[in-house]
Design a protein around this motif. Structure first.
Motif, mmCIF file in Angstrom:
data_model
loop_
_atom_site.group_PDB
_atom_site.id
_atom_site.type_symbol
_atom_site.label_atom_id
_atom_site.label_comp_id
_atom_site.label_asym_id
_atom_site.label_seq_id
_atom_site.Cartn_x
_atom_site.Cartn_y
_atom_site.Cartn_z
ATOM 1 N N MET A 89 0.839 -1.195 0.000
ATOM 2 C CA MET A 89 0.000 0.000 0.000
ATOM 3 C C MET A 89 0.871 1.241 0.000
ATOM 4 O O MET A 89 1.898 1.290 0.685
ATOM 5 C CB MET A 89 -0.914 0.030 1.234
ATOM 6 C CG MET A 89 -2.027 -0.993 1.234
ATOM 7 S SD MET A 89 -3.002 -0.919 2.775
ATOM 8 C CE MET A 89 -3.691 0.732 2.666
ATOM 9 N N VAL A 90 0.459 2.247 -0.782
ATOM 10 C CA VAL A 90 1.107 3.554 -0.773
ATOM 11 C C VAL A 90 0.082 4.551 -0.243
ATOM 12 O O VAL A 90 -0.971 4.752 -0.861
ATOM 13 C CB VAL A 90 1.573 3.969 -2.187
ATOM 14 C CG1 VAL A 90 2.209 5.355 -2.141
ATOM 15 C CG2 VAL A 90 2.545 2.949 -2.750
ATOM 16 N N LEU A 91 0.370 5.160 0.899
ATOM 17 C CA LEU A 91 -0.539 6.122 1.501
ATOM 18 C C LEU A 91 0.074 7.517 1.397
ATOM 19 O O LEU A 91 1.119 7.799 2.006
ATOM 20 C CB LEU A 91 -0.799 5.785 2.968
ATOM 21 C CG LEU A 91 -1.483 4.429 3.249
ATOM 22 C CD1 LEU A 91 -1.599 4.207 4.750
ATOM 23 C CD2 LEU A 91 -2.848 4.373 2.591
ATOM 24 N N ALA A 92 -0.562 8.382 0.600
ATOM 25 C CA ALA A 92 -0.089 9.762 0.490
ATOM 26 C C ALA A 92 -0.212 10.466 1.831
ATOM 27 O O ALA A 92 0.564 11.375 2.147
ATOM 28 C CB ALA A 92 -0.883 10.504 -0.587
ATOM 29 N N ARG A 112 3.574 10.911 8.188
ATOM 30 C CA ARG A 112 2.478 11.413 7.360
ATOM 31 C C ARG A 112 2.212 10.539 6.137
ATOM 32 O O ARG A 112 1.071 10.165 5.870
ATOM 33 C CB ARG A 112 2.767 12.853 6.900
ATOM 34 C CG ARG A 112 2.647 13.889 8.000
ATOM 35 C CD ARG A 112 1.209 14.034 8.494
ATOM 36 N NE ARG A 112 0.269 14.320 7.433
ATOM 37 C CZ ARG A 112 0.062 15.522 6.903
ATOM 38 N NH1 ARG A 112 0.756 16.567 7.348
ATOM 39 N NH2 ARG A 112 -0.838 15.702 5.953
ATOM 40 N N SER A 113 3.247 10.260 5.356
ATOM 41 C CA SER A 113 3.063 9.374 4.205
ATOM 42 C C SER A 113 3.875 8.095 4.430
ATOM 43 O O SER A 113 4.920 8.116 5.098
ATOM 44 C CB SER A 113 3.495 10.057 2.903
ATOM 45 O OG SER A 113 4.793 10.589 2.989
ATOM 46 N N VAL A 114 3.390 6.988 3.872
ATOM 47 C CA VAL A 114 4.007 5.703 4.197
ATOM 48 C C VAL A 114 3.821 4.702 3.062
ATOM 49 O O VAL A 114 2.822 4.743 2.335
ATOM 50 C CB VAL A 114 3.412 5.142 5.519
ATOM 51 C CG1 VAL A 114 1.924 4.851 5.363
ATOM 52 C CG2 VAL A 114 4.139 3.888 5.976
ATOM 53 N N ILE A 115 4.809 3.836 2.903
ATOM 54 C CA ILE A 115 4.714 2.658 2.033
ATOM 55 C C ILE A 115 4.657 1.437 2.942
ATOM 56 O O ILE A 115 5.536 1.243 3.795
ATOM 57 C CB ILE A 115 5.920 2.542 1.082
ATOM 58 C CG1 ILE A 115 5.924 3.686 0.074
ATOM 59 C CG2 ILE A 115 5.904 1.199 0.351
ATOM 60 C CD1 ILE A 115 7.162 3.718 -0.805
ATOM 61 N N LEU A 116 3.617 0.629 2.799
ATOM 62 C CA LEU A 116 3.447 -0.572 3.619
ATOM 63 C C LEU A 116 3.642 -1.810 2.760
ATOM 64 O O LEU A 116 3.028 -1.936 1.692
ATOM 65 C CB LEU A 116 2.054 -0.606 4.248
ATOM 66 C CG LEU A 116 1.687 0.562 5.178
ATOM 67 C CD1 LEU A 116 0.231 0.459 5.590
ATOM 68 C CD2 LEU A 116 2.592 0.572 6.392
ATOM 69 N N VAL A 117 4.483 -2.731 3.215
ATOM 70 C CA VAL A 117 4.725 -3.986 2.502
ATOM 71 C C VAL A 117 4.486 -5.135 3.475
ATOM 72 O O VAL A 117 5.112 -5.193 4.540
ATOM 73 C CB VAL A 117 6.169 -4.062 1.959
ATOM 74 C CG1 VAL A 117 6.397 -5.411 1.268
ATOM 75 C CG2 VAL A 117 6.440 -2.921 0.977
ATOM 76 N N ARG A 118 3.578 -6.033 3.121
ATOM 77 C CA ARG A 118 3.316 -7.195 3.971
ATOM 78 C C ARG A 118 4.483 -8.170 3.890
ATOM 79 O O ARG A 118 5.066 -8.383 2.825
ATOM 80 C CB ARG A 118 2.026 -7.897 3.546
ATOM 81 C CG ARG A 118 0.765 -7.102 3.873
ATOM 82 C CD ARG A 118 -0.477 -7.848 3.446
ATOM 83 N NE ARG A 118 -0.635 -9.093 4.194
ATOM 84 C CZ ARG A 118 -1.517 -10.042 3.883
ATOM 85 N NH1 ARG A 118 -2.312 -9.883 2.835
ATOM 86 N NH2 ARG A 118 -1.617 -11.132 4.604
#
Length: 500
Positions: A89-92, A112-118
């Motif tokens: 997921m890429v969350l602006a 504030r912004s994040v890249i999530l990798v399972r």
């Protein structure tokens, strides 16, 4: 993106250790120079306790292990367990996702912004790694796809960390198999034990009560791990069943993983770690794909089997170890001995009780039961919808196919049928499977060949090449030599398509 791509490639090839803080620190220091990055964190979703366990985080101030837990409400748990939640997921802005907003507000409120990798091992959730910035709108999908290449190393780290915390007395619930524990992903009853595997299971019941070393042989995907687990279960041992995939361990980490290490043994070793030999004490150690062990590791394994003693990396004292050894391979070990790739003295040690598992094409009577089992599993894992069962016509289709990928391929076909089903109706379209094999072996005109997905073609092609090379990957006459590719590159492809 080239600097980021290059940095990630370097990290994938050489992260220094399996210590969570050392690996996070190395990763952060290298990536912050090529992308917006204020920190990295790893946490684990505990479904049973309905909470998030922060594991570790790194930022400009340093790296630290995390403790405590963050409770979740029913809505958040439902979102995290949804089959529609993506692997990446890429969350602006973290405000865009209610679960991430709640979790980070508890211990990283500045993000504030994040890249999530399972983090997944064999499809089993081991946690999540997050790359964050204190500013909004810093990330894109291209960056996320590049970072996703790191997931295998950090999944291994997360699983080991969770296991160590549980051994240290944490009440963290880690119910499914991560690195070394075979739990509910292996059925308690061996499907086919009264049909196509009846002879195999007769031998299993004979050898299980003994402490005899067993070598399980068979093609890729036939279910060698299931048989190993059955031996352990029938031994009535309440101790650990520790599974190690020898082909998945980076060569420079083999000693640390198998033998363990002492605190301070190398950079990043800030705590003592018990190796697999110690973890299996009193139970069963299953060395899967033992043919992939390099010769240097084979020598050390032989010594442990001879002396039943081991020494941790950085240690001086010997530790007594007592375990039942089961090994497995899809490779032709006698041929490897002839080419100098496998030690003959180790072969004599592990080949006390050889057990051959037949391919699925030789036990097609097991296909209906296997199909039903995989269908129930796929429905639980992949969808919330109701599905029709396997019809008589479906069964005929499945029975007519030759299954070069064996049981693993059957499971993949069932999974695809569930994913692509409409209104609960399953369609087992094997034309792509058949076409991928016939396209390789047939001399039919190009116009007559059905176009199939490239990954499907590559998977089937590599399956056939490996069969023609009798499972041999590197060395004279091996698949890498015949395909004119680097053995490591080929091994990476084979793992991607779950052939080894």
């Amino acid at each position: 993106m080239e600097p980021l791509k290059s940095s990630i490639h370097d990290l994938v090839m050489g992260l220094p250790s399996l210590d969570v803080t050392a690996s996070l620190s190395t990763c952060f220091n290298q990536l912050k120079a090529v992308m917006p990055l204020d920190g990295i964190y790893i946490n684990y979703f505990d479904k049973q306790q309905r909470c998030i366990w922060p594991i570790a985080q790194v930022n400009a101030l340093g790296t630290e292990s995390q403790s405590g837990k963050i409770s979740l409400n029913t809505f958040m748990c439902q979102r995290l367990t949804s089959s529609h939640r993506p692997r990446m997921m890429v969350l602006a802005d973290v405000q865009d996702d209610p679960v991430t907003r709640w979790v980070l507000s508890n211990y990283l409120p500045q993000a504030r912004s994040v890249i999530l990798v399972r983090l997944l091992i064999d499809g089993v959730h081991c946690g999540i790694i997050g790359f964050y910035s204190n500013l909004a709108n810093q990330y894109n999908d291209t960056q996320a796809k590049l970072l996703q290449q790191l997931h295998r190393h950090f999944a291994l780290i997360a699983a080991l960390e969770i296991q160590q915390r549980r051994q240290a007395g944490s009440n963290m619930s880690f119910q499914r198999r991560g690195v070394d524990q075979v739990m509910d992903t292996v059925p308690e009853t061996v499907i086919g034990e009264h049909n196509g595997l009846a002879e195999v299971m007769l031998k299993v019941r004979s050898v299980a009560p003994t402490r005899c070393t067993v070598l399980i042989q068979g093609e890729s995907g036939v279910g060698k791990e299931v048989i190993a687990n059955a031996i352990h279960q029938h031994s009535n041992s309440g101790a650990n069943f520790v599974r190690v995939n020898c082909g998945a361990i980076p060569e420079h980490l083999i000693d640390s993983i198998l033998f363990g290490h002492e605190k301070g043994a190398f950079t990043g070793a800030d705590r003592q770690h018990k190796g697999y030999f110690e973890q299996a004490c009193g139970g069963t150690l299953f060395l899967d794909e033992i043919g992939e062990l390099p010769l240097t590791a084979q020598v050390k394994l032989l010594r442990v089997l001879q002396t039943r003693r081991t020494t941790r990396v950085g240690g001086t004292g010997e530790i007594s170890v007592d375990f039942r050894l089961i090994t497995a391979t899809h490779r032709n070990l006698p041929q490897m001995i002839a080419t100098g790739e496998f030690r003959q003295d180790l072969w004599y040690r592990i080949n006390l009780f050889p057990l051959d598992v037949p391919p699925l094409r030789e036990r097609k009577e097991d296909i209906p039961l296997l199909a039903e089992y995989f269908l129930e599993s796929a429905i639980r894992r992949l969808t919330d919808d109701d599905h029709s069962g396997v019809t008589e016509y479906d069964t005929e289709q499945l029975m007519e196919y030759s299954w070069p990928g064996n049981v693993r391929e059957l499971q993949n076909v069932i999974d695809r049928a569930v994913i692509s089903s409409r209104n609960g109706k399953l369609e087992f379209d094997l034309r792509g499977e058949v076409a991928s094999v016939s396209a390789i072996t047939s001399s039919a005109p190009v116009d007559d060949i059905e176009i199939i997905p490239l990954d499907t073609m590559l998977s089937q092609y590599l399956h056939r090449v490996l069969l023609l090379c009798h499972g041999k990957i590197h060395g004279p006459g091996g698949a890498a030599e015949r395909l004119d590719v680097n053995p490591n590159t080929l091994r990476s492809k084979l793992k991607k398509f779950e052939i080894i």
